[in-house]
Design an enzyme around this catalytic site. Structure first.
Site, PDB file in Angstrom:
ATOM      1  CG  ASP A 144      -2.293   0.724   1.062  1.00  0.00           C
ATOM      2  OD1 ASP A 144      -2.347   1.826   0.794  1.00  0.00           O
ATOM      3  OD2 ASP A 144      -3.460  -0.161   0.975  1.00  0.00           O
ATOM      4  CG  HIS A 177      -5.129   3.735   1.072  1.00  0.00           C
ATOM      5  ND1 HIS A 177      -4.786   2.640   0.820  1.00  0.00           N
ATOM      6  CD2 HIS A 177      -6.481   4.070   0.559  1.00  0.00           C
ATOM      7  CE1 HIS A 177      -5.711   1.808   0.371  1.00  0.00           C
ATOM      8  NE2 HIS A 177      -6.873   2.812   0.262  1.00  0.00           N
ATOM      9  CG  ASN A 269     -13.576   2.089  -4.282  1.00  0.00           C
ATOM     10  OD1 ASN A 269     -13.612   1.237  -3.829  1.00  0.00           O
ATOM     11  ND2 ASN A 269     -12.404   2.745  -3.819  1.00  0.00           N
ATOM     12  CB  SER A 345      -8.913   0.815  -0.010  1.00  0.00           C
ATOM     13  OG  SER A 345      -8.679   0.884  -1.230  1.00  0.00           O
TER      14      SER A 345
END
Length: 595
Positions: A144, A177, A269, A345
């Site tokens: 990530d 994130h 998404n 996520s």
């Protein structure tokens, strides 16, 4: 040596019982008994039964509460022996059931002050799963934006990762994130601060492939996947994706999968009818997102490639608590913040964390872990567009399915504790049988053998086996009994030769047919000519003699003969004849051997 062999037999017997009956490992805790009387019996019969129970046990059953009158439900103190006696008594015919009054307890709930805001944890049914595992021993690679050392990750286990964006070892998050995703997987939990994580005893491996803008290249991602596989990661979480099918990425995923790594990725998404890459690859568990009501999140991809759904949240002005809350950083200031976010996520790390729980209980193959996640998911009917894949993620069902048919050391010791085996009082207070009496029988059998020392092969396995089987038997096996399983096999296996008749008839009284010279006489007749079994027969005779002699003194209670002088004389006479029979057989066997 004999003690070692008996101990070994005991442990083997326990594990055999546990392995044969998986439910045995999870028997409940109780110290009282429920008597649920039938509503159709006269009050006078019920009251007479209650009086008989009080006279027989010395314990008076009582109504459980003022509301129990209508249901005829009574409770009384009692142990397993009392329960068995009641279930075999005439009272059983007057009841709907006679059963243990189990103690249930609340599932573990962490003390993190904002845990109540994590609706997503309740959505995946995590608390009962925590009673089995917290993910210890499993490493989850978070590929990530990196992971920053925020306060609520201070007690989380970490291993060294790598920053593929800046080509350095320290993979610090400059976006927030990755730290948020890591928190869902293994936020420090039950530390009196912040929020909780799902597999909070797992170890995190930070691998930075996305920059501060949240973007990164497939080459960095592919290298990170290979790095994770080569550095002992068990699970990889990929809360990232895009529209391109890249050979380098597909090959890296195949490489990690072949090395036994479970790979989980966000479906995307864009609210489109297909999962994005890398979630779309067949070796990857693709995760769509649901909101706090269990419906598909408005942004979540669906359809082709989606394997399972998990909480991703849905932020709205009228629902400020609809997101997934974890500790992360403010990307503008770099300061720690507890922030609700939404997205597939956020859904993906839920599945990665539960995969870590499943892995931690002994499921190694990634395809098997994936199958367990899917089979245990809560199926959603009428899902024509495949919003949810196999269904909603269920952590407790997944862990229980992974444990099905397995008996772990923790199960074994918990079963031992719940059934009293780890309590010394159990062994000295008649929990299985009266231990001093059994010791006296064994010692008595060896004393009788010592008297015939000139004719016996000392310390032979056959002789010792006969001495033990004839005197005490493997009496500890009689305690391997759960009220809802057949007791007979344990009772018979744990009985000595004289107790076989009473064991088969489920009676505490000795049966004169087996508590006599009949079986020893038959063994001598059958085996006296056998080179090794003859010593087993002689040992059995001596063991029976010791058992009958001790029983005559300690407890002469017998079927048909009562427990008085007649029973004592019968037992002593048969004990004497058994010893005489053993003496004659030992001399004959010795002479055969010398000849």
């Amino acid at each position: 040596m004999k003690r070692f062999l008996l101990g070994l037999l005991f442990v083997a017997g326990v594990f055999l019982a546990l392995g044969s009956f998986p439910g045995l490992a999870r028997q409940g805790i109780w110290d009282s008994i429920v008597l649920d009387f039938r509503e159709d019996i006269p009050v006078s019969e019920r009251d007479a039964a209650l009086t008989a129970i009080a006279q027989q046990t010395g314990i008076t059953p009582r109504l459980n509460s003022e509301f129990s009158v209508a249901d005829n439900v009574y409770v009384m103190e009692g142990d397993r022996e009392t329960l068995q006696a009641l279930q075999r008594s005439p009272v059983d015919d007057l009841t709907e059931s006679i059963s243990p009054n189990y103690e249930y307890q609340a599932y573990f709930s962490p003390n993190d002050p904002d845990y109540a805001k994590q609706w997503n944890f309740r959505s995946i049914n995590i608390e009962p799963a925590w009673d089995e595992t917290k993910g210890g021993g499993v490493t989850v690679a978070v590929i990530d934006t990196g992971i920053s050392p925020v306060p609520d990750l201070e007690k989380t286990n970490m291993v060294k990762g790598y920053d593929f964006v800046n080509d350095q070892e320290l993979a610090i998050d400059d976006n927030g994130h990755g730290t948020h995703v890591a928190g869902t997987i293994a936020q420090s939990t039950n530390n009196g601060f912040g929020v909780a994580g799902i597999a909070y005893e797992a170890t995190l491996m930070p691998l930075k492939v996305l920059g501060n803008s949240g973007g990164g290249t497939v080459v960095d991602i592919a290298e990170a996947i290979r790095f994770a596989a080569d550095h002992d990661a068990d699970v990889i979480n990929l809360s990232l994706g895009g529209g391109g099918d890249a050979d380098v990425l597909r090959e890296a995923i195949a490489y990690a999968h072949n090395k036994g790594v479970i790979i989980v990725a966000a479906a995307g998404n864009a609210n489109t009818n297909a999962a994005s890459y890398p979630a779309r690859y067949p070796q990857v568990v693709a995760v769509s997102a649901i909101d706090s009501s269990g419906s598909k999140a408005p942004y979540s991809n669906y359809g082709a490639g989606v394997d399972i759904s998990a909480p991703g949240g849905a932020l709205a002005e009228n629902d400020p608590n609809g997101g997934i809350l974890q500790n992360t950083i403010n990307p503008e200031t770099g300061q720690s913040i507890f922030l609700p976010l939404q997205g597939t996520s956020m859904a993906s790390p839920h599945v990665a964390a539960v995969a870590a729980l499943v892995k931690s209980v002994g499921i190694d193959e990634p395809d098997e872990v994936t199958e367990i996640l899917k089979k245990s998911a809560r199926v959603i009917n009428n899902d024509e567009l495949n919003y949810y894949g196999a269904g909603h993620l269920d952590a407790d069902a997944a862990v229980k399915l992974a444990l099905k048919g397995q008996i772990t050391p923790r199960d074994f010791f918990r079963w031992m504790k719940e059934n009293g085996y780890l309590n010394l009082k159990f062994w000295f207070d008649g929990g299985v049988v009266v231990l001093p009496t059994k010791i006296a029988m064994v010692l008595g059998s060896y004393l009788l053998a010592w008297l015939l020392r000139n004719y016996l092969p000392w310390f032979s396995f056959s002789l010792s086996g006969g001495l033990v089987l004839g005197s005490s038997g493997l009496f500890f096996l009689r305690g391997l009994y759960a009220f809802d399983l057949p007791q007979a096999p344990f009772r018979v296996l744990g009985s000595s030769i004289p107790e076989l008749g009473s064991a088969i008839q489920a009676s505490p009284l000795l049966n004169p047919l087996t508590a006599s010279l009949l079986i020893p006489l038959a063994l001598i007749a059958l085996f006296l000519g056998h080179p090794s079994l003859k010593w087993f027969a002689v040992g059995s005779c001596l063991g029976v003699a010791a058992c009958l002699g001790v029983s005559a003194i300690a407890d002469p209670s017998m079927m048909w003969l009562g427990g008085g002088a007649i029973a004592r004389v019968f037992l002593l006479a048969n004990a004497a004849v058994c010893f005489l029979l053993a003496t004659l057989a030992a001399k004959a066997a010795y002479q055969q051997q010398e000849a």
